[in-house]
Motif scaffolding. Structure first.
Motif, mmCIF file in Angstrom:
data_model
loop_
_atom_site.group_PDB
_atom_site.id
_atom_site.type_symbol
_atom_site.label_atom_id
_atom_site.label_comp_id
_atom_site.label_asym_id
_atom_site.label_seq_id
_atom_site.Cartn_x
_atom_site.Cartn_y
_atom_site.Cartn_z
ATOM 1 N N PHE A 1 0.792 -1.229 0.000
ATOM 2 C CA PHE A 1 0.000 0.000 0.000
ATOM 3 C C PHE A 1 0.829 1.286 0.000
ATOM 4 C CE2 PHE A 1 0.009 0.634 4.689
ATOM 5 C CZ PHE A 1 -0.118 2.018 4.764
ATOM 6 N N PRO A 2 2.067 1.330 0.557
ATOM 7 C CA PRO A 2 2.859 2.555 0.404
ATOM 8 C C PRO A 2 3.186 2.866 -1.051
ATOM 9 C CG PRO A 2 3.752 1.192 2.161
ATOM 10 C CD PRO A 2 2.749 0.364 1.437
ATOM 11 N N ILE A 3 3.294 1.829 -1.877
ATOM 12 C CA ILE A 3 3.544 2.054 -3.304
ATOM 13 C C ILE A 3 2.320 2.706 -3.938
ATOM 14 C CG2 ILE A 3 4.211 0.967 -5.489
ATOM 15 C CD1 ILE A 3 5.358 -1.366 -3.877
ATOM 16 N N MET A 4 1.128 2.259 -3.546
ATOM 17 C CA MET A 4 -0.112 2.833 -4.070
ATOM 18 C C MET A 4 -0.276 4.298 -3.657
ATOM 19 S SD MET A 4 -2.675 -0.342 -3.288
ATOM 20 C CE MET A 4 -2.453 -1.961 -4.033
ATOM 21 N N VAL A 5 0.052 4.600 -2.413
ATOM 22 C CA VAL A 5 -0.087 5.969 -1.913
ATOM 23 C C VAL A 5 1.034 6.851 -2.464
ATOM 24 C CG1 VAL A 5 -0.144 7.417 0.158
ATOM 25 C CG2 VAL A 5 -1.231 5.181 0.187
ATOM 26 N N PHE A 6 2.229 6.304 -2.550
ATOM 27 C CA PHE A 6 3.430 6.958 -3.061
ATOM 28 C C PHE A 6 3.674 8.330 -2.424
ATOM 29 C CE2 PHE A 6 6.476 8.589 -6.187
ATOM 30 C CZ PHE A 6 7.303 7.481 -6.297
ATOM 31 N N LEU B 1 -5.439 5.548 -7.277
ATOM 32 C CA LEU B 1 -6.148 4.781 -8.313
ATOM 33 C C LEU B 1 -5.206 4.371 -9.449
ATOM 34 C CD1 LEU B 1 -9.495 6.803 -8.567
ATOM 35 C CD2 LEU B 1 -9.230 4.454 -7.736
ATOM 36 N N GLY B 2 -4.410 5.313 -9.924
ATOM 37 C CA GLY B 2 -3.505 5.028 -11.036
ATOM 38 C C GLY B 2 -2.437 4.006 -10.688
ATOM 39 N N LEU B 3 -1.808 4.156 -9.531
ATOM 40 C CA LEU B 3 -0.736 3.239 -9.143
ATOM 41 C C LEU B 3 -1.283 1.853 -8.789
ATOM 42 C CD1 LEU B 3 1.587 5.618 -7.076
ATOM 43 C CD2 LEU B 3 2.007 4.648 -9.337
ATOM 44 N N LEU C 1 -3.735 0.350 -10.280
ATOM 45 C CA LEU C 1 -3.932 -0.328 -11.562
ATOM 46 C C LEU C 1 -2.608 -0.863 -12.103
ATOM 47 C CD1 LEU C 1 -5.822 -1.118 -13.872
ATOM 48 C CD2 LEU C 1 -5.431 1.154 -14.867
ATOM 49 N N VAL C 2 -1.566 -0.057 -12.001
ATOM 50 C CA VAL C 2 -0.233 -0.479 -12.461
ATOM 51 C C VAL C 2 0.250 -1.699 -11.674
ATOM 52 C CG1 VAL C 2 2.202 0.190 -12.618
ATOM 53 C CG2 VAL C 2 0.417 1.819 -13.274
ATOM 54 N N ILE C 3 0.086 -1.668 -10.361
ATOM 55 C CA ILE C 3 0.528 -2.780 -9.508
ATOM 56 C C ILE C 3 -0.226 -4.060 -9.849
ATOM 57 C CG2 ILE C 3 0.556 -3.645 -7.123
ATOM 58 C CD1 ILE C 3 1.055 -0.696 -6.277
ATOM 59 N N LEU C 4 -1.531 -3.945 -10.060
ATOM 60 C CA LEU C 4 -2.340 -5.122 -10.403
ATOM 61 C C LEU C 4 -1.841 -5.762 -11.697
ATOM 62 C CD1 LEU C 4 -4.734 -6.982 -9.864
ATOM 63 C CD2 LEU C 4 -6.193 -5.337 -11.063
ATOM 64 N N VAL C 5 -1.539 -4.946 -12.706
ATOM 65 C CA VAL C 5 -1.021 -5.461 -13.977
ATOM 66 C C VAL C 5 0.307 -6.174 -13.762
ATOM 67 C CG1 VAL C 5 -0.111 -4.803 -16.251
ATOM 68 C CG2 VAL C 5 -2.227 -3.764 -15.395
ATOM 69 N N VAL C 6 1.178 -5.587 -12.959
ATOM 70 C CA VAL C 6 2.492 -6.187 -12.670
ATOM 71 C C VAL C 6 2.330 -7.529 -11.962
ATOM 72 C CG1 VAL C 6 4.623 -5.926 -11.330
ATOM 73 C CG2 VAL C 6 3.730 -3.993 -12.638
ATOM 74 N N LEU C 7 1.432 -7.596 -10.999
ATOM 75 C CA LEU C 7 1.220 -8.837 -10.250
ATOM 76 C C LEU C 7 0.664 -9.942 -11.150
ATOM 77 C CD1 LEU C 7 -0.281 -7.489 -6.887
ATOM 78 C CD2 LEU C 7 2.051 -8.247 -7.324
ATOM 79 N N ALA D 1 -3.548 -10.117 -0.810
ATOM 80 C CA ALA D 1 -2.942 -8.911 -0.240
ATOM 81 C C ALA D 1 -3.299 -7.661 -1.043
ATOM 82 C CB ALA D 1 -1.424 -9.074 -0.171
ATOM 83 N N PHE D 2 -3.452 -7.807 -2.381
ATOM 84 C CA PHE D 2 -3.690 -6.623 -3.224
ATOM 85 C C PHE D 2 -4.966 -5.863 -2.841
ATOM 86 C CE2 PHE D 2 -5.773 -4.611 -6.818
ATOM 87 C CZ PHE D 2 -4.807 -3.681 -7.186
ATOM 88 N N PRO D 3 -6.145 -6.511 -2.780
ATOM 89 C CA PRO D 3 -7.337 -5.741 -2.407
ATOM 90 C C PRO D 3 -7.257 -5.172 -0.996
ATOM 91 C CG PRO D 3 -7.838 -8.097 -2.516
ATOM 92 C CD PRO D 3 -6.478 -7.910 -3.095
ATOM 93 N N LEU D 4 -6.584 -5.885 -0.105
ATOM 94 C CA LEU D 4 -6.393 -5.363 1.250
ATOM 95 C C LEU D 4 -5.527 -4.109 1.208
ATOM 96 C CD1 LEU D 4 -6.807 -5.661 4.289
ATOM 97 C CD2 LEU D 4 -4.857 -7.227 4.346
ATOM 98 N N ALA D 5 -4.449 -4.145 0.417
ATOM 99 C CA ALA D 5 -3.574 -2.989 0.268
ATOM 100 C C ALA D 5 -4.313 -1.803 -0.347
ATOM 101 C CB ALA D 5 -2.358 -3.358 -0.589
ATOM 102 N N PHE D 6 -5.165 -2.091 -1.337
ATOM 103 C CA PHE D 6 -5.951 -1.046 -2.000
ATOM 104 C C PHE D 6 -6.825 -0.297 -0.988
ATOM 105 C CE2 PHE D 6 -9.761 0.373 -4.292
ATOM 106 C CZ PHE D 6 -9.198 1.091 -5.331
ATOM 107 N N SER D 7 -7.509 -1.045 -0.140
ATOM 108 C CA SER D 7 -8.368 -0.412 0.871
ATOM 109 C C SER D 7 -7.526 0.344 1.899
ATOM 110 C CB SER D 7 -9.249 -1.458 1.565
ATOM 111 O OG SER D 7 -8.475 -2.413 2.250
ATOM 112 N N LEU D 8 -6.387 -0.222 2.300
ATOM 113 C CA LEU D 8 -5.507 0.444 3.271
ATOM 114 C C LEU D 8 -4.969 1.760 2.729
ATOM 115 C CD1 LEU D 8 -3.474 -2.596 4.658
ATOM 116 C CD2 LEU D 8 -5.082 -1.180 5.947
ATOM 117 N N ALA D 9 -4.663 1.789 1.430
ATOM 118 C CA ALA D 9 -4.128 3.009 0.821
ATOM 119 C C ALA D 9 -5.134 4.153 0.922
ATOM 120 C CB ALA D 9 -3.762 2.739 -0.639
ATOM 121 N N PHE D 10 -6.389 3.866 0.598
ATOM 122 C CA PHE D 10 -7.417 4.906 0.667
ATOM 123 C C PHE D 10 -7.767 5.261 2.116
ATOM 124 C CE2 PHE D 10 -8.392 4.111 -3.857
ATOM 125 C CZ PHE D 10 -8.431 5.437 -4.275
#
Length: 487
Positions: free
Chosen positions: A53-58, A88-90, A92-98, A116-125
């Motif tokens: 999630f830190p990558i998503m928040v950046f 939102l943008g990051l 999507l990028v992470i999901l494609v990479v995974l 972990a991905f959907p959990l990270a997505f919710s944590l980021a927001f």
């Protein structure tokens, strides 16, 4: 008036957090020990999410606090919106990479990344909206959601699992779903109090804050957040790889109980974050230094009462529980990581001072060193000793003390302030003496009496002496307000 409002926020933040802690502690000692393997699995997925999630928040959440005080009203709104777009943008990028990585990576546990991905997505927001709630001084309700919902949902899921109404995978999905409920409630609350303007033109924002400056700060904040989470979540990731999910469950029971000591610090750091940023931007170093000492002293006082109570009473308390056999292995973890938490609390808001100053790059250096040190220590204790999860606790303790000492030295060198004064040192001395006396008291044959006598005497004497000597402002403020409400 403003000071009273801050005290009120800290008070309610702490109360809300401790309601969550009580629920968490009850669950940890009565429910989670019955399936430590599933607990280890949950924490394994959570550790992955905490690194994603830190990558998503950046750095967008930290930038929201850092730049917010100096922006116009409209650009404050755009800054918050830009953080949402970034997540939102990051994501999507992470999901494609995974998904792409699934084709090439041969790793048995890679499947857990997709939990972990959907959990990270919710944590980021959740992180982003929580920071905005801090900015608008509406933190109590988001804190209530954040601290209560996961603490209530996980034990319910556990009970359904134990009763065989859910299998482990379904239970894991339900756990992730609870975070989306949390996110929905937090978004609805914040947007009710803070309306987002329409449009996605960020030109005026980056006219006021140079884009390069924003990205530079966000990048360094991201590295700091990612490094910190990577450093301190790596144990929950490494234990299943070297030991087992069950060992991870045992370790995390200890972690859950030890980190509950840090709740006052979490609340105070969150509430003071905008104030620290404002002090630094307005050259209020003298006032910052006073708050630094005041908060560090208060947090040590609270942390010391809680930690000494744990040392004096944890064995007796666990013996009273039907889950004692499943809990006893976590006692050394609680003691080691509890001291870790106490030391962190006693040094005040070090990270916040550095993060919101022009020296924020130092956090990156310190975090990188910490990450490498913690990983190396974990590898050493897990592969070269027979200490198992106790070795992992030693690794965390050594790394955290080193990390905090480096921040203390740096802040003193750059700002000339320390979180200590004479009264603080007297407080430390008094707590140490009282604890030692209570520890050396003879053991009573009655477990309940032993618990009440040692813990009760230790707590009462520390509070009474601290109040009489007026060493901690907030203690005297709240006690006097309780005794003399009209004054």
């Amino acid at each position: 008036m403003k000071r009273n409002k801050t005290h009120k926020q800290v008070f309610w933040f702490t109360i809300i957090n401790y309601v969550g802690v009580v629920i968490g502690v009850i669950s940890t000692v009565f429910i989670y020990p019955y399936d430590k393997e599933f607990l280890g699995m949950v924490r394994y997925v959570d550790s992955m999410a905490q690194m994603l999630f830190p990558i998503m928040v950046f750095g967008g959440a930290q930038a929201l606090i850092h730049f917010y005080p100096s922006l116009t009203k409209h650009n404050k709104n755009r800054l918050f919106k830009y953080g949402i777009v970034t997540v939102l943008g990051l994501s999507l990028v992470i999901l494609v990479v995974l998904l792409f990585g699934k084709t090439f990576i041969d790793w048995d546990n890679y499947k857990y990344v997709f939990y972990a991905f959907p959990l990270a997505f919710s944590l980021a927001f959740v992180e982003l909206f929580k920071r905005q709630a801090t900015n608008i001084e509406k933190l109590e309700i988001p804190t209530l959601y954040e601290k209560i919902i996961p603490k209530v949902s996980l034990p319910i899921i556990f009970l359904l699992l134990i009763a065989e109404h859910l299998d482990k995978i379904s239970a894991l999905v339900a756990f992730i779903g609870s975070y989306f409920i949390l996110l929905l409630l937090m978004v609805l609350y914040v947007l009710r109090h803070y309306r987002l303007h329409s449009g996605y033109n960020f030109k005026s924002l980056f006219n006021e804050v140079p884009k390069m400056e924003y990205y530079k700060y966000s990048f360094y904040s991201f590295l700091g957040s990612f490094g910190a989470l990577f450093a301190f979540r790596i144990d929950a990731f490494m234990i299943p790889e070297f030991l087992s999910f069950e060992a991870n469950g045992t370790f995390n029971i200890g972690v859950a109980l030890a980190t509950s000591l840090a709740i006052p610090a979490t609340g105070m750091f969150a509430i003071y974050a905008p104030k620290i940023s404002a002090y630094l931007k307005n050259d209020g170093i003298v006032e910052l230094g006073k708050k630094y000492i005041e908060t560090a002293k208060l947090l040590f006082f609270i942390g010391a009462i809680l930690y000494t109570a744990v040392i004096l009473g944890i064995e007796s308390f666990f013996r009273m529980l039907p889950t004692y056999d499943n809990l006893v292995d976590s006692i050394p973890i609680i003691m080691l990581l509890g001291f870790n938490v106490l030391f962190n609390m006693s040094t005040g808001f070090n990270s916040e001072i550095i993060s919101y100053s022009k020296y924020y790059r130092f956090n990156i250096i310190a975090i990188l060193v910490l990450s490498v040190l913690n990983i190396c220590l974990n590898l050493f204790f897990l592969t070269q000793t027979n200490l198992g999860i106790i070795g992992v606790a030693y690794a965390s303790l050594i790394a955290m003390i080193s990390f905090n000492c480096s921040k203390l030295i740096f802040i003193h060198k750059k700002f000339g302030i320390l979180p200590f004064d004479k009264n603080y040192l007297k407080l430390i001395g008094m707590v140490s003496v009282v604890f030692l006396i209570c520890y050396l008291l003879p053991e009573n044959s009655s477990t309940v009496l032993n618990l009440l006598l040692k813990v009760g005497l230790n707590t009462c004497v520390i509070i009474l002496v601290t109040y009489k000597m007026e060493w901690v402002y907030s203690l005297n403020y709240w006690v006097d307000k309780l005794i003399k409400p009209d004054k």
